[in-house]
Design a protein around this motif. Structure first.
Motif, PDB file in Angstrom:
ATOM      1  N   HIS A 140      55.986 -21.151 -33.204  1.00  0.00           N
ATOM      2  CA  HIS A 140      56.955 -21.116 -34.307  1.00  0.00           C
ATOM      3  C   HIS A 140      58.311 -21.551 -33.755  1.00  0.00           C
ATOM      4  N   ALA A 141      58.732 -22.741 -34.135  1.00  0.00           N
ATOM      5  CA  ALA A 141      59.936 -23.352 -33.561  1.00  0.00           C
ATOM      6  C   ALA A 141      61.178 -22.489 -33.747  1.00  0.00           C
ATOM      7  N   TYR A 142      61.344 -21.903 -34.924  1.00  0.00           N
ATOM      8  CA  TYR A 142      62.555 -21.120 -35.198  1.00  0.00           C
ATOM      9  C   TYR A 142      62.629 -19.889 -34.299  1.00  0.00           C
ATOM     10  N   TYR A 143      61.544 -19.139 -34.214  1.00  0.00           N
ATOM     11  CA  TYR A 143      61.569 -17.926 -33.389  1.00  0.00           C
ATOM     12  C   TYR A 143      61.691 -18.262 -31.909  1.00  0.00           C
ATOM     13  N   LEU A 161      65.697 -22.275 -21.038  1.00  0.00           N
ATOM     14  CA  LEU A 161      65.293 -23.679 -21.029  1.00  0.00           C
ATOM     15  C   LEU A 161      63.822 -23.803 -21.424  1.00  0.00           C
ATOM     16  N   GLU A 162      62.981 -22.953 -20.860  1.00  0.00           N
ATOM     17  CA  GLU A 162      61.554 -22.985 -21.202  1.00  0.00           C
ATOM     18  C   GLU A 162      61.333 -22.667 -22.683  1.00  0.00           C
ATOM     19  N   ALA A 163      62.065 -21.687 -23.206  1.00  0.00           N
ATOM     20  CA  ALA A 163      61.929 -21.328 -24.624  1.00  0.00           C
ATOM     21  C   ALA A 163      62.337 -22.501 -25.514  1.00  0.00           C
ATOM     22  N   PHE A 164      63.420 -23.186 -25.168  1.00  0.00           N
ATOM     23  CA  PHE A 164      63.862 -24.324 -25.988  1.00  0.00           C
ATOM     24  C   PHE A 164      62.916 -25.513 -25.858  1.00  0.00           C
ATOM     25  N   ARG A 165      62.320 -25.688 -24.704  1.00  0.00           N
ATOM     26  CA  ARG A 165      61.321 -26.753 -24.569  1.00  0.00           C
ATOM     27  C   ARG A 165      60.110 -26.463 -25.457  1.00  0.00           C
ATOM     28  N   ARG A 166      59.690 -25.221 -25.470  1.00  0.00           N
ATOM     29  CA  ARG A 166      58.572 -24.839 -26.336  1.00  0.00           C
ATOM     30  C   ARG A 166      58.950 -25.015 -27.808  1.00  0.00           C
ATOM     31  N   SER A 167      60.192 -24.674 -28.164  1.00  0.00           N
ATOM     32  CA  SER A 167      60.664 -24.862 -29.532  1.00  0.00           C
ATOM     33  C   SER A 167      60.659 -26.344 -29.904  1.00  0.00           C
ATOM     34  N   ARG A 168      61.142 -27.168 -28.995  1.00  0.00           N
ATOM     35  CA  ARG A 168      61.168 -28.623 -29.245  1.00  0.00           C
ATOM     36  C   ARG A 168      59.752 -29.175 -29.391  1.00  0.00           C
ATOM     37  N   ASP A 169      58.832 -28.673 -28.575  1.00  0.00           N
ATOM     38  CA  ASP A 169      57.449 -29.133 -28.669  1.00  0.00           C
ATOM     39  C   ASP A 169      56.825 -28.756 -30.015  1.00  0.00           C
ATOM     40  N   ALA A 170      57.222 -27.603 -30.555  1.00  0.00           N
ATOM     41  CA  ALA A 170      56.707 -27.168 -31.855  1.00  0.00           C
ATOM     42  C   ALA A 170      57.344 -27.965 -32.989  1.00  0.00           C
ATOM     43  N   GLN A 171      58.649 -28.205 -32.886  1.00  0.00           N
ATOM     44  CA  GLN A 171      59.371 -28.995 -33.890  1.00  0.00           C
ATOM     45  C   GLN A 171      60.647 -29.511 -33.242  1.00  0.00           C
TER      46      GLN A 171
END
Length: 194
Positions: A140-143, A161-171
């Motif tokens: 879930h990109a927002y969370y 950084l890892e959390a934002f990369r995962r967010s970017r990968d989701a959306q």
């Protein structure tokens, strides 16, 4: 005959039961919808009254309890005196707790609780709540982005950084790209000399 009366009573009770539950569900949704409209107009007292009506009509419906928690959380932002602020925070936590018990899979209650904890200056409690949400909603990109912001605010740059990369990968969003660039620059920068 007695069997006819018994059958008729059972049929009426069954029909009543089939009508009461949908009516309660509909009325819970109706009053929650009205409350949301009042919140958008910043009519918080009216919104609170509608949420409470929704709770009475649908005691098993979590959404109005999240709304009541959100209203109490917003009061903690505006209240400056310690006692009323703590009372509003306790009220918000109570409503979020009820909503979480009614629907443990909906991230709205733990997310509201996490936002409250961040506002109250309890970053580790806020991070724990967001980590729980991200564990249940790993794409879930927002969370993921909100978790990244909380990690960033806590100075945990590599994890952010890892959390934002995962967010970017989701959306792929401008927010995720901006934080990724900022964090990469911060992590590459030499440590200041002491």
């Amino acid at each position: 005959p007695p069997w006819l009366r018994t059958t008729a009573v059972a049929g009426m009770l069954g029909a009543l039961g089939r009508g009461v539950v949908p009516l309660g569900l509909w009325m819970g949704w109706h009053w929650t919808d009205r409350a949301e409209a009042e919140r958008e107009r910043l009519q918080h007292d009216a919104a609170e009254a509608h949420y409470l009506r929704a709770c009475r009509w649908s005691p098993w419906y979590a959404e109005p309890r999240v709304g009541l928690g959100d209203l109490a959380r917003s009061r903690t932002f505006w209240l400056r005196a310690a006692e009323p602020k703590q009372a509003a925070a306790a009220e918000a936590l109570r409503w979020y707790g009820e909503a979480g018990r009614l629907n443990p899979w909906d991230p709205a209650a733990p997310f509201g609780r996490s936002r409250l904890q961040r506002h109250l200056g309890r970053p580790e409690e806020a991070l724990a709540g967001l980590a729980e949400i991200v564990q249940r909603n790993p794409y879930h990109a927002y969370y993921l982005a909100q978790w990244g912001v909380a990690l960033f605010d806590a100075g945990r740059d590599a994890e952010a950084l890892e959390a934002f990369r995962r967010s970017r990968d989701a959306q792929d969003t401008a927010m995720a790209r901006t934080y990724i660039q900022l964090l990469q620059d911060r992590l590459r920068a030499p440590a200041p000399a002491s």
